[in-house]
Design a protein around this motif. Structure first.
Motif, short mmCIF file in Angstrom:
data_model
loop_
_atom_site.label_atom_id
_atom_site.label_comp_id
_atom_site.label_asym_id
_atom_site.label_seq_id
_atom_site.Cartn_x
_atom_site.Cartn_y
_atom_site.Cartn_z
N LEU A 51 0.83 -1.20 0.00
CA LEU A 51 0.00 0.00 0.00
C LEU A 51 0.87 1.25 0.00
CD1 LEU A 51 -3.20 0.89 1.75
CD2 LEU A 51 -1.18 2.14 2.48
N LEU A 52 1.89 1.28 0.83
CA LEU A 52 2.77 2.45 0.91
C LEU A 52 3.51 2.68 -0.41
CD1 LEU A 52 4.20 1.94 4.52
CD2 LEU A 52 2.49 3.63 3.76
N ALA A 53 3.96 1.62 -1.06
CA ALA A 53 4.63 1.75 -2.35
C ALA A 53 3.68 2.32 -3.40
CB ALA A 53 5.18 0.40 -2.81
N LEU A 54 2.43 1.88 -3.36
CA LEU A 54 1.44 2.37 -4.32
C LEU A 54 1.04 3.82 -4.04
CD1 LEU A 54 -0.64 -0.87 -4.57
CD2 LEU A 54 0.18 0.42 -6.56
N GLU A 55 1.05 4.23 -2.79
CA GLU A 55 0.61 5.59 -2.45
C GLU A 55 1.59 6.67 -2.89
OE1 GLU A 55 -0.28 5.59 1.76
OE2 GLU A 55 -2.42 5.46 1.29
N THR A 160 9.08 -11.14 -11.28
CA THR A 160 10.40 -10.78 -10.80
C THR A 160 10.55 -11.02 -9.31
OG1 THR A 160 12.08 -9.02 -10.80
CG2 THR A 160 9.79 -8.35 -10.40
N GLU A 161 11.80 -11.15 -8.92
CA GLU A 161 12.16 -11.19 -7.50
C GLU A 161 13.10 -10.03 -7.18
OE1 GLU A 161 15.78 -14.44 -7.85
OE2 GLU A 161 13.77 -15.17 -7.42
N ASP A 162 13.26 -9.12 -8.13
CA ASP A 162 14.14 -7.96 -7.99
C ASP A 162 13.30 -6.70 -7.81
OD1 ASP A 162 16.60 -9.43 -8.30
OD2 ASP A 162 16.06 -9.65 -10.41
N LEU A 163 13.87 -5.56 -8.17
CA LEU A 163 13.12 -4.31 -8.12
C LEU A 163 12.05 -4.34 -9.21
CD1 LEU A 163 12.80 -1.44 -6.94
CD2 LEU A 163 14.38 -0.67 -8.72
N SER A 173 7.10 1.53 -7.84
CA SER A 173 8.25 0.62 -7.70
C SER A 173 8.13 -0.11 -6.37
CB SER A 173 9.59 1.37 -7.82
OG SER A 173 9.73 2.29 -6.78
N VAL A 174 8.43 -1.39 -6.43
CA VAL A 174 8.37 -2.26 -5.26
C VAL A 174 9.72 -2.96 -5.15
CG1 VAL A 174 7.22 -4.20 -4.15
CG2 VAL A 174 5.88 -2.62 -5.56
N ASP A 175 10.42 -2.72 -4.04
CA ASP A 175 11.74 -3.31 -3.81
C ASP A 175 11.56 -4.68 -3.16
OD1 ASP A 175 14.33 -3.98 -3.06
OD2 ASP A 175 14.83 -1.96 -2.40
N LEU A 176 11.46 -5.71 -4.00
CA LEU A 176 11.22 -7.07 -3.49
C LEU A 176 12.38 -7.60 -2.65
CD1 LEU A 176 9.42 -8.31 -6.67
CD2 LEU A 176 8.38 -8.09 -4.41
N PRO A 177 13.66 -7.34 -3.00
CA PRO A 177 14.74 -7.79 -2.09
C PRO A 177 14.63 -7.15 -0.70
CG PRO A 177 15.63 -7.38 -4.27
CD PRO A 177 14.21 -6.87 -4.29
#
Length: 192
Positions: A51-55, A160-163, A173-177
């Motif tokens: 939610l925070l990444a989307l906001e 992906t499992e990355d950015l 952008s979602v930082d998956l690592p």
């Protein structure tokens, strides 16, 4: 001592039947099947991070919410883990699925098939253009972005499992690592 509610016995549920349920019971209806989820704190923490990444770049006429009932049809009223909707529905529940720009499901051990197949079909039939599935059950967390194809079915656009960076429904952008590291830190006992 709190007594668990006794639910009416039905083999097939519709949205009309949901009025018989306790008002404070979190439920969703998928293909006529009543589901009463019980997410973990780890699951909910991940939903908040998404939610925070989307906001960050959310346009002013839109908003992002967690665990919001979506009105689809008589046999379906899902509650996506995270959803982007038009701000005009801020005080409404359920929200018409036609006004969802993005739905996100975070897989849990008991929801893999439901999130990857059942809900994907429900959301696709309802015309939701973008669907993300986040899988925190793997060693490295993954995100799969599905987009609605010309035949009305989801097609994987990114896995992906990355950015993860996308322009759908806006720049996100979602930082998956980092999320994988956060999960590992939360699961570490006594600082070990």
């Amino acid at each position: 001592m709190t007594v668990a509610p006794i639910l009416p016995e039905r083999s097939e549920w519709t949205v009309d039947d949901l009025g018989d349920l306790p008002k404070d019971l979190p439920y969703e209806l998928i293909n006529g099947r009543l589901i009463v989820p019980s997410p973990t704190a780890l699951h909910q923490d991940l939903c908040v991070r998404l939610l925070l990444a989307l906001e960050v770049n959310c346009p002013p006429d839109l908003m992002v919410s967690i665990d919001l009932s979506m009105q689809v049809d008589r046999r379906n009223e899902p509650r996506p883990d995270v959803v982007a909707i038009r701000r005009e529905h801020a005080d409404r529940s359920p929200v018409p699925i036609a006004d969802a720009l993005l739905v996100v499901e975070v897989i849990s051990p008991s929801s893999v098939f439901r999130d990857m197949y059942d809900k994907a079909r429900v959301y696709a039939r309802a015309g939701v253009r973008t669907y993300w599935v986040v899988d925190p059950l793997r060693e490295r967390m993954t995100l799969t972005e599905f987009v609605l194809g010309p035949r009305g079915e989801y097609e994987a656009a990114t896995h992906t499992e990355d950015l993860f960076v996308t322009e759908r429904p806006w720049k996100v952008s979602v930082d998956l690592p980092a999320l994988t590291a956060r999960r590992a830190g939360l699961l570490t006992r006594d600082g070990q």
